[in-house]
Design a protein around this motif. Structure first.
Motif, PDB file in Angstrom:
ATOM      1  N   ARG A 126       0.825  -1.215   0.000  1.00 37.58           N
ATOM      2  CA  ARG A 126       0.000   0.000   0.000  1.00 37.58           C
ATOM      3  C   ARG A 126       0.853   1.256   0.000  1.00 37.58           C
ATOM      4  O   ARG A 126       0.358   2.348  -0.210  1.00 37.58           O
ATOM      5  CB  ARG A 126      -0.917  -0.016   1.221  1.00 37.58           C
ATOM      6  CG  ARG A 126      -2.048  -1.009   1.013  1.00 37.58           C
ATOM      7  CD  ARG A 126      -2.914  -1.148   2.220  1.00 37.58           C
ATOM      8  NE  ARG A 126      -3.870  -2.221   1.994  1.00 37.58           N
ATOM      9  CZ  ARG A 126      -4.397  -2.949   2.951  1.00 37.58           C
ATOM     10  NH1 ARG A 126      -4.074  -2.718   4.200  1.00 37.58           N
ATOM     11  NH2 ARG A 126      -5.253  -3.896   2.672  1.00 37.58           N
ATOM     12  N   ILE A 159      -3.573  -6.020  -9.315  1.00 38.16           N
ATOM     13  CA  ILE A 159      -3.467  -6.230  -7.863  1.00 38.16           C
ATOM     14  C   ILE A 159      -3.070  -4.933  -7.170  1.00 38.16           C
ATOM     15  O   ILE A 159      -3.579  -4.595  -6.104  1.00 38.16           O
ATOM     16  CB  ILE A 159      -2.443  -7.348  -7.568  1.00 38.16           C
ATOM     17  CG1 ILE A 159      -2.954  -8.646  -8.164  1.00 38.16           C
ATOM     18  CG2 ILE A 159      -2.211  -7.485  -6.076  1.00 38.16           C
ATOM     19  CD1 ILE A 159      -2.110  -9.827  -7.880  1.00 38.16           C
ATOM     20  N   ARG A 162      -5.963  -2.744  -6.705  1.00 38.00           N
ATOM     21  CA  ARG A 162      -6.858  -3.153  -5.629  1.00 38.00           C
ATOM     22  C   ARG A 162      -6.405  -2.542  -4.302  1.00 38.00           C
ATOM     23  O   ARG A 162      -7.213  -2.260  -3.428  1.00 38.00           O
ATOM     24  CB  ARG A 162      -6.842  -4.675  -5.532  1.00 38.00           C
ATOM     25  CG  ARG A 162      -8.128  -5.285  -5.032  1.00 38.00           C
ATOM     26  CD  ARG A 162      -8.165  -6.753  -5.348  1.00 38.00           C
ATOM     27  NE  ARG A 162      -7.027  -7.485  -4.820  1.00 38.00           N
ATOM     28  CZ  ARG A 162      -6.834  -7.755  -3.541  1.00 38.00           C
ATOM     29  NH1 ARG A 162      -7.696  -7.356  -2.654  1.00 38.00           N
ATOM     30  NH2 ARG A 162      -5.772  -8.422  -3.149  1.00 38.00           N
ATOM     31  N   HIS A 163      -5.114  -2.357  -4.162  1.00 37.26           N
ATOM     32  CA  HIS A 163      -4.595  -1.848  -2.892  1.00 37.26           C
ATOM     33  C   HIS A 163      -4.495  -0.330  -2.865  1.00 37.26           C
ATOM     34  O   HIS A 163      -4.642   0.274  -1.821  1.00 37.26           O
ATOM     35  CB  HIS A 163      -3.200  -2.428  -2.619  1.00 37.26           C
ATOM     36  CG  HIS A 163      -3.217  -3.901  -2.344  1.00 37.26           C
ATOM     37  ND1 HIS A 163      -3.849  -4.439  -1.259  1.00 37.26           N
ATOM     38  CD2 HIS A 163      -2.693  -4.942  -3.022  1.00 37.26           C
ATOM     39  CE1 HIS A 163      -3.707  -5.756  -1.265  1.00 37.26           C
ATOM     40  NE2 HIS A 163      -3.015  -6.080  -2.331  1.00 37.26           N
TER      41      HIS A 163
END
Lengths: 377, 263
Positions: A126, A159, A162-163
């Motif tokens: 993140r 991916i 998504r974070h």
């Protein structure tokens, strides 16, 4: 064209320009993006380890598949392990992306976990800034003559998205592109996991877009058995569309077809494949739907009625009355005997002719009427 | 005692020689069912396969959100597999989450904390059974079912996905396989079934159970479509395969047959 992409990635960036970037995008309907990614990755690594490319190393950011998978991949492609070791650094965002395993390790004070890590494990995906600096740090490890540049490959941006938010991902990629240590960069995205704006934003950042589209669109999503054939077709083949953007803004669109094989993937020119697909997919029927070469030549030779006109001969337009060339009598006025005589001479000439005798003058020359009612007028 | 392999095993790539082998390590299997046709029998079949792989081989971690232990015990007993014995032998690790609560979730712990706790239990269980000398086989993690896990996560798809990614990372690191049951028809089409798409990308094998398109039938209970993406192992990519056949669920087993081939 796949070669064009490989070449562009190999040649790297020009001085004073942003480095070339490639987006590979696929969707569930044509889920071969990872194969394409593997192809470009292994080609680039083989160029790097042969010293043919501008980049002297590659940093692979692994989100989707484990580092060991990639090491196996390079081995299958016949790349020397020691060379790969020298020219590839893997940033492992797969094993422990959120630091859970790390937390577990600390909380239990466990002896030592059986989990073995290969490559550098990144534990907080993140934090984009940290990710960026870790990539650049890994890139510093490469050595070479003159200015050392390296390539970056991100195996699945989906991916990341998504974070972290789209703006920060786009900013992250843009920062990488504009960094002068970076020779080229490419990534994969599953376009149907995001809003269209996400893939559009990434396409703006990239100079090349390779999108995979299904060979066959099932007419409607209904009925599994009906679309099975298409599913099977799409699972091993895809349309490979490439959009190349030049520095001057010129955009080139190219199209190829992609086949998966035991050993990897193969690109084929579109036209040659089309006929094979047609032959395979058309149902077997008793009659021919297509012409053979000989038939095609024969057909081209046929002179259509009136086609000779305009070649210097007198132009004749049939009006129903003056169907015969001037100087000949109207057959309607001829005596039957004379008529049969004429027919004889013509059979001698081995030439066919259709004689039409009008019933009466009442019939209009170009009548639209259909006395037998058998024409579809 | 080699039972003849059936169409399902063949489609999963397990059918060689009829031996009871568990799923090969590193595979992620997604079972998608719908209201009309439950896919639970596929899960039972895989559970039985994983447990009856032979002495010391293989273990199962079962995350049960849908049914209590006694339910699975009763059904698997009909299939010739005693779950209670397996459980006491430590071959079956049963996580009872019927109340949709995370086992270690204490107050002040957020949902992610709950998932971390759950994951850590799974990882510890796997490490424990790996450290035993006799255990070399594949460990199967089963989730029945994912939609309830999503409810337990208060609808946070991202948390569920994070958890799944961690489970999948175990498959490659500790030679496990993952079996997920999920429902296909609980997602509205507008919201773009994001979780489902994610799952389909993640899975190596997708098994769909659907009712017959022609409606109810006495001899056929539904159809299975199996999409096997093949493995990308060191021998290169093996080809994708799609199988489609009908099934009939019986009291002590399931019959699989190609459309029209029965009777």
């Amino acid at each position: 064209m796949a070669e064009t992409i490989c070449r562009t990635l190999r040649d790297g960036s020009l001085e004073g320009e942003q480095s070339p970037a490639l987006t590979i995008k696929d969707s569930l309907q044509s889920p071969l993006g990872s194969h394409v990614f593997d192809h470009f990755l292994s080609t680039l690594v083989s160029h790097i380890s042969a010293g043919k490319s501008q980049a002297s190393g590659l940093v692979l950011v692994a989100f989707d598949r484990s580092p060991s998978f990639y090491l196996d991949l390079f081995k299958t492609k016949g790349l020397d392990a020691s060379l790969v070791d020298k020219s590839v650094r893997i940033l492992d965002c797969y094993s422990d992306p959120l630091g859970w395993k790390d937390r577990l390790l600390h909380s239990t004070n466990a002896e030592e976990s059986i989990l073995k890590g290969s490559g550098t494990v990144f534990k907080n995906v993140r934090d984009v800034n940290k990710l960026l600096s870790s990539i650049l740090d890994l890139g510093k490890g490469f050595t070479g003559e003159g200015k050392v540049r390296f390539a970056v490959a991100i195996d699945l941006v989906s991916i990341m998205l998504r974070h972290v938010s789209l703006p920060s991902v786009a900013g992250f990629l843009n920062n990488l592109r504009s960094n002068d240590q970076i020779s080229c960069i490419f990534w994969l995205i599953h376009s149907d996991l995001h809003e269209p704006r996400a893939s559009a934003a990434l396409e703006y950042i990239s100079t090349m877009v390779a999108s995979l589209e299904p060979m066959m669109q099932s007419s409607d999503g209904q009925g599994t058995s009906g679309s099975l054939l298409w599913l099977e077709e799409n699972s091993c083949k895809a349309k490979f569309h490439v959009r190349l953007k030049r520095c001057n803004g010129r955009v080139k669109l190219l199209y190829e077809e992609l086949h998966t094989e035991q050993a990897g993937i193969r690109f084929e020119a579109a036209s040659s494949v089309r006929t094979i697909v047609n032959q395979n997919l058309l149902p077997r029927v008793q009659f021919n739907l297509q012409l053979s070469d000989k038939e095609r030549v024969d057909r081209a030779r046929v002179v259509l009625p009136f086609e000779h006109q305009g070649n210097g001969e007198a132009i004749q337009i049939y009006d129903g009355r003056r169907s015969l060339s001037e100087g000949q009598k109207d057959p309607y006025l001829m005596q039957p005997s004379a008529f049969s005589h004429k027919m004889n001479t013509q059979t001698n000439n081995e030439k066919g002719e259709i004689h039409y005798i009008r019933d009466s003058d009442d019939e209009r020359p170009d009548s639209d009427e259909d006395p037998d009612d058998d024409l579809d007028i | 005692m080699n039972p003849p392999s059936n169409l399902l095993d063949e489609a999963l790539g397990l059918g060689h020689g009829g031996a009871m082998a568990p799923l090969p390590a590193g595979r992620v299997v997604l079972v998608e069912d719908c209201v009309e046709t439950s896919g639970a029998f596929v899960l039972h079949h895989l559970l039985k396969r994983a447990l009856s792989a032979g002495e010391g081989d293989g273990a199962v971690l079962f995350l049960a959100l849908a049914q209590p232990f006694s339910h699975y015990d009763r059904i698997l007993r009909k299939l010739g597999c005693n779950l209670s014995v397996q459980r006491s032998n430590n071959k079956l690790h049963f996580f009872d989450m019927l109340k949709l609560e995370f086992p270690g979730l204490t107050e002040g712990n957020d949902i992610e904390g709950g998932f971390v706790e759950l994951y850590s239990k799974i990882q510890r269980a796997i490490e424990a059974s790996r450290s035993k000398e006799y255990s070399r086989g594949c460990i199967t993690i089963m989730i029945d079912d994912l939609s309830l896990l999503e409810i337990a996560a208060c609808g946070s798809i991202d948390c569920v996905l994070d958890f799944l990614y961690y489970c999948i990372s175990l498959t490659s690191e500790l030679d496990c396989s993952l079996v997920i049951l999920n429902h296909e028809d609980i997602y509205s089409s507008e919201e773009a079934p994001r979780l489902l798409s994610h799952l389909e990308y993640l899975a190596d094998i997708v098994i769909k159970t659907e009712p017959l398109s022609t409606g109810l039938a006495a001899d056929v209970h539904g159809q299975l479509t199996i999409f096997n993406k093949g493995t990308c192992n060191r021998h290169g990519h093996s080809m994708n395969k799609i199988h489609n056949f009908h099934f009939k669920v019986k009291e002590n087993g399931v019959e699989y047959f190609y459309p029209g081939s029965q009777y």
